[in-house]
Motif scaffolding. Sequence first.
Motif, mmCIF file in Angstrom:
data_model
loop_
_atom_site.group_PDB
_atom_site.id
_atom_site.type_symbol
_atom_site.label_atom_id
_atom_site.label_comp_id
_atom_site.label_asym_id
_atom_site.label_seq_id
_atom_site.Cartn_x
_atom_site.Cartn_y
_atom_site.Cartn_z
ATOM 1 N N LEU A 154 -50.439 59.266 -36.665
ATOM 2 C CA LEU A 154 -49.411 57.856 -36.332
ATOM 3 C C LEU A 154 -48.611 58.143 -35.253
ATOM 4 O O LEU A 154 -48.460 56.891 -34.586
ATOM 5 N N VAL A 211 -46.337 48.829 -42.116
ATOM 6 C CA VAL A 211 -47.934 48.852 -42.293
ATOM 7 C C VAL A 211 -48.495 47.785 -43.226
ATOM 8 O O VAL A 211 -47.845 47.363 -44.301
ATOM 9 N N VAL A 251 -43.723 58.907 -39.852
ATOM 10 C CA VAL A 251 -44.602 58.670 -39.084
ATOM 11 C C VAL A 251 -44.656 59.841 -37.846
ATOM 12 O O VAL A 251 -45.806 60.025 -37.422
ATOM 13 N N LEU A 263 -53.542 57.871 -39.579
ATOM 14 C CA LEU A 263 -54.408 56.691 -40.087
ATOM 15 C C LEU A 263 -55.898 57.151 -40.105
ATOM 16 O O LEU A 263 -56.610 57.643 -39.268
ATOM 17 N N ILE A 276 -53.790 54.600 -44.482
ATOM 18 C CA ILE A 276 -52.600 55.501 -44.033
ATOM 19 C C ILE A 276 -52.792 56.925 -44.879
ATOM 20 O O ILE A 276 -53.130 56.639 -46.278
ATOM 21 N N ILE A 315 -49.674 47.842 -37.798
ATOM 22 C CA ILE A 315 -48.653 48.727 -37.835
ATOM 23 C C ILE A 315 -47.696 48.245 -36.763
ATOM 24 O O ILE A 315 -48.080 48.183 -35.578
#
Lengths: 439, 149
Positions: free
Chosen positions: A356, A373, A392, A399, A418, A435
């Motif tokens: 991410l 998201v 993140v 992802l 995710i 996102i």
Amino acid sequence: MPASPPPPDDAPAAAPAALWRALARHRPPGVDAADRAWRSPVRGPWLTSMLGAVLLATLPLVIVTGLLDWIAYAPRLDQAFPRDVGWLHPPVFAWPTRPAWLFRVTQGLHVTLGIVLVPVVLGKLWSVVPKLFDWPPARSAAQLLERLSLLLLVGGILFQTATGLLNIQYAYLFGFDFYTAHWFGAWIFTAALVTHVAIKLPRMLTALRGPNHGRTPLDRTGPEPADPDGLVARRPGPATMSRRGVLALVGGGSLLLAALTVGQSVDALRRTALLLPRGRRAGAGPTGFPVNRSVAAAGVTPAQTGPDWRLTLRAGDRTATLDRGRLLALAQHTATLPIACVEGWSTSQTWTGVRLRDLAAMVGATDPGSARVRSLERTGQFRQARLQGNQVGDPDALLALRVNGVDLSPDHGYPARIIVPALPGVHCTKWVEEIVFDG
Amino acid sequence: MAEFRRAYGAAPWHLALLAGCFAVTGWIALRLAGEASAGRMLLWFVGAAVAHDLVLFPAYASVDRVLRAALGRRGTPSSLNHVRVPALGAGLLFLVYLPGILGLGDGTYLAATSLAPRAMLGRWLAVSGALFAASALLYAVRRLAGPSR
Ligand code: HEM
């Protein structure tokens, strides 16, 4: 000292004495018969205290893991249900991503322990049930209040257990919002439990420090001496089970439930969860692991996830649009991470996809404070989710495009989903289409 | 102090504790009173306690009474607990896994997962049968081993 030892029948009752005496004199029909019907010689302070001690050691774990579930939903991002809880909440902190199994363990414990304690709770209630039918119901204001608080205690634990059990078995029969009810029910129960423990702890310790009835075999099992709480039967019958037999029976019930429940959370034992619907394998092969919400249920169509699918990334006024081929061409990272559902089941799988933080960097967000998201799904409660900065930035936060060496299946979120260490499954959004990284 | 004790029936801290407990509940009750489903929550809360005290407990106590009358004093070793224990086990499983066993969540399950719900009733019967069989086997072994003490 014990707070309210009920005085023996002939003791002067607390004020207003006349009221309590009148209550005691007016015995409704059936009370005397009920009084005589309590025959078990094993009821008494020792058994009640043993069961109480087990609950005292374990219920706090259920309460704390339940509250952790609420924190794991990220109340700071306004994502915890119920949203508006006033001052009544535990200290809130940013849910960590390490250890990766954190949520798997807390929520698995919450549900499994809640189930495993059912026989202990029922045994405890059995051991004190004559008190519920006692007449007079109170001999002082103190006793009256204490009994009212017991309704909160007993109603509370049974309410929490019933709503929890119905939830994990998809049977939302109660017709109210589970989160609201289970959350506020938890606080009512917790307050009543703290009160009850504070009042009864000295009694419990006294009983446990006294003679150990746990070694007495059946043929020598008899009643304890009369106790101030009146737990010991006045006209005991012959023993049909020793006290250690009763404890073994309760423990055996707990083991039986544990054996039929842990398969929800332990991959190697998956098939032993014979009587539970959640956490069941959805099929064979590398994508056969459990599915909570299918692509059909989400209303996501093959046209949306086909070659025309694009992922949109945004940060400030920068935007990037990528198709699946471009995502697969980016640096891929593989991590074995659990997916742990709030309903207690979990499974560990090996996911491959783009970090991410790499995606964030593509739109110039180097250290985003949070991310939003959004899924292709249009109806579900969890069609979008927010991630904290640490979620993140974690090197294993992905992802995911592939799982266990193959493309994600439609039910597991194809084209992209995710997966973040220790993040509750409901926030591991599937069928991702956008996102947005925020400051 | 002694005066308070006599009038109230316990020490002041007892009252303070209970006041705290009721304050939490009262605050929650006020907060939820506006919810459309508040009545149902109350019903389930009180209903859970009533169902235990006036349905579940009397039910299992009555069954036990019948069992004791039928098997209580006869035979060495007594067969009573060899019926009681598996019966309690089967009852416990029924209680805990009741929604699955009766298929109460099947519609929601199908809608959410697109998987056909599994019939749990047969499984529950099988597990219960196994509990009774194991208990019967143990009883037979104990009888063959001779009267216990
Ligand atoms: C002593 C009894 C219990 C207490 C005090 C308790 C407390 C809690 C709390 C505070 C939460 C967080 C609620 C929220 O996020 O709004 C929770 C969540 C949950 N509890 Fe319990 N609980 C108890 C028993 C049980 C039992 C016996 C089960 C099931 C067998 C259960 C199943 C669940 C589930 C599935 C959730 C997650 C809901 C979700 O996030 O979707 N609970 N519990």
